[in-house]
Motif scaffolding. Sequence first.
Motif, PDB file in Angstrom:
ATOM      1  N   LEU A 247       5.908   2.596  -6.421  1.00  0.00           N
ATOM      2  CA  LEU A 247       5.861   4.216  -6.079  1.00  0.00           C
ATOM      3  C   LEU A 247       7.282   4.769  -6.050  1.00  0.00           C
ATOM      4  O   LEU A 247       8.096   4.208  -5.533  1.00  0.00           O
ATOM      5  N   LEU A 306      -8.131   6.902  -7.880  1.00  0.00           N
ATOM      6  CA  LEU A 306      -7.414   6.153  -7.765  1.00  0.00           C
ATOM      7  C   LEU A 306      -7.738   4.743  -8.345  1.00  0.00           C
ATOM      8  O   LEU A 306      -6.858   4.231  -9.203  1.00  0.00           O
ATOM      9  N   LEU A 310      -6.193   2.565 -11.537  1.00  0.00           N
ATOM     10  CA  LEU A 310      -5.659   1.265 -11.675  1.00  0.00           C
ATOM     11  C   LEU A 310      -6.633   0.296 -12.528  1.00  0.00           C
ATOM     12  O   LEU A 310      -5.937  -0.555 -13.171  1.00  0.00           O
ATOM     13  N   SER A 323       4.189   5.275 -10.050  1.00  0.00           N
ATOM     14  CA  SER A 323       3.224   6.329  -9.540  1.00  0.00           C
ATOM     15  C   SER A 323       4.180   7.458  -8.592  1.00  0.00           C
ATOM     16  O   SER A 323       5.099   6.947  -7.905  1.00  0.00           O
ATOM     17  N   SER A 325       4.305   9.731  -5.533  1.00  0.00           N
ATOM     18  CA  SER A 325       3.473   9.263  -4.186  1.00  0.00           C
ATOM     19  C   SER A 325       2.826  10.538  -3.591  1.00  0.00           C
ATOM     20  O   SER A 325       2.923  11.722  -3.810  1.00  0.00           O
ATOM     21  N   ARG A 338      -3.739   2.649   0.821  1.00  0.00           N
ATOM     22  CA  ARG A 338      -4.205   1.790  -0.354  1.00  0.00           C
ATOM     23  C   ARG A 338      -3.086   1.814  -1.453  1.00  0.00           C
ATOM     24  O   ARG A 338      -3.139   0.632  -2.029  1.00  0.00           O
ATOM     25  N   MET A 339      -2.261   2.741  -1.760  1.00  0.00           N
ATOM     26  CA  MET A 339      -1.150   2.523  -2.731  1.00  0.00           C
ATOM     27  C   MET A 339      -0.091   1.570  -2.295  1.00  0.00           C
ATOM     28  O   MET A 339       0.375   0.751  -3.080  1.00  0.00           O
TER      29      MET A 339
END
Length: 350
Positions: A247, A306, A310, A323, A325, A338-339
């Motif tokens: 991230l 999301l 993935l 990614s 944020s 989650r990320m």
Amino acid sequence: MKTIVKKIADNFGNQNQEIITAGKIIKEGGLVAFPTETVYGLGADALNPTASRKIYAAKGRPSDNPLIIHIADIKDLENIALHIPVNARQLAEKFWPGPLTMIFEKREIVPKETTGGLDTVAVRMPAHPVALGLIRAAGGYIAAPSANTSGKPSPTLAEHVAQDLNGRIPMILDGGAVQIGIESTIVDFSGEIPMILRPGYITLDMIQKVIGEIQMDPGLGMEDPSAPPKAPGMKYKHYAPKAELILIDGEQDKVQKKINHLLKEAIISGKTPGVIGTKESCNGYRWGIVKSIGTRSDEDTIARHLYQILREFDQQNVDVIYSESFSTPGLGQAVMNRMLKAAGHQVIKV
Ligand code: AMP
Ligand code: MG
């Protein structure tokens, strides 16, 4: 085992044959995957210990990770939970059916196979009509975690369930794309002060407005990744794509510049990189496989896409994903939870 996939039309009636068949499979101790408004669930009869064990086997789920029991009528809560406080009833009135799970002391009737050995039980009344129909057809109590192989991103389409569980379960009910895309908010009422064990679509703010005092589990690791979480499932590396996910956090133009630099370096070193951006930013990325997760003007779209993104990167054999944020004040907390887990807490600040 052959897995039957049955599409359920939006306007399905009271006596839908597929849902009746699915309910019968569950009553007889079998497993059925079904849509909810959060993610697809893998359901079994919550009061049958043998059936619950099958869920753990099909998913490869660690046996200490408890299941959520799904009900279709608020009054059924009394039959499985003890000591339900007034503020929990207020939340049920306000947010059920919906993406809120609450934890209470369990009644004797709930087997420990369903609660991962705990004396508490997690309960939710989902808002999806197919889920509600199935719960009623199955006798009222369906234990269901997300319908993915343990460790994979949760399924938001019936196709995702099939990717993970084809041949391992008898039936999948296909209700199309889910509406929310991330798992329910979990609130624990078994302690003195209610506590959020997992952030979700129902935010801390929304809960505070109804009941006042509420805490966030410090073990969620939003600040300190080493603190242990209270929900057993939150300690596992979850939601993870095959590729490494990193991230990039900071002002938007700096983030874009940094990601472009990282993309160029990845390509020079022979890797296939991917990018998670938004409708607003995707045009600014110059290399790699670029995907838009949604729009910053509607954070619901970001949560909804999301897991799908993935999974798509997995199928395209990407080596590394950069990614942006998404720590917006509302849903951003649930998305970032989650990320960060999917990224193993790898964050570059710019
Ligand atoms: P899933 O259904 O796959 O989203 O996983 C259910 C989540 O609920 C996991 O993180 C579990 O650890 C959590 N959970 C379920 N029951 C309990 C319970 N009795 N106490 C604490 N956490 C629970
Ligand atoms: Mg899950």
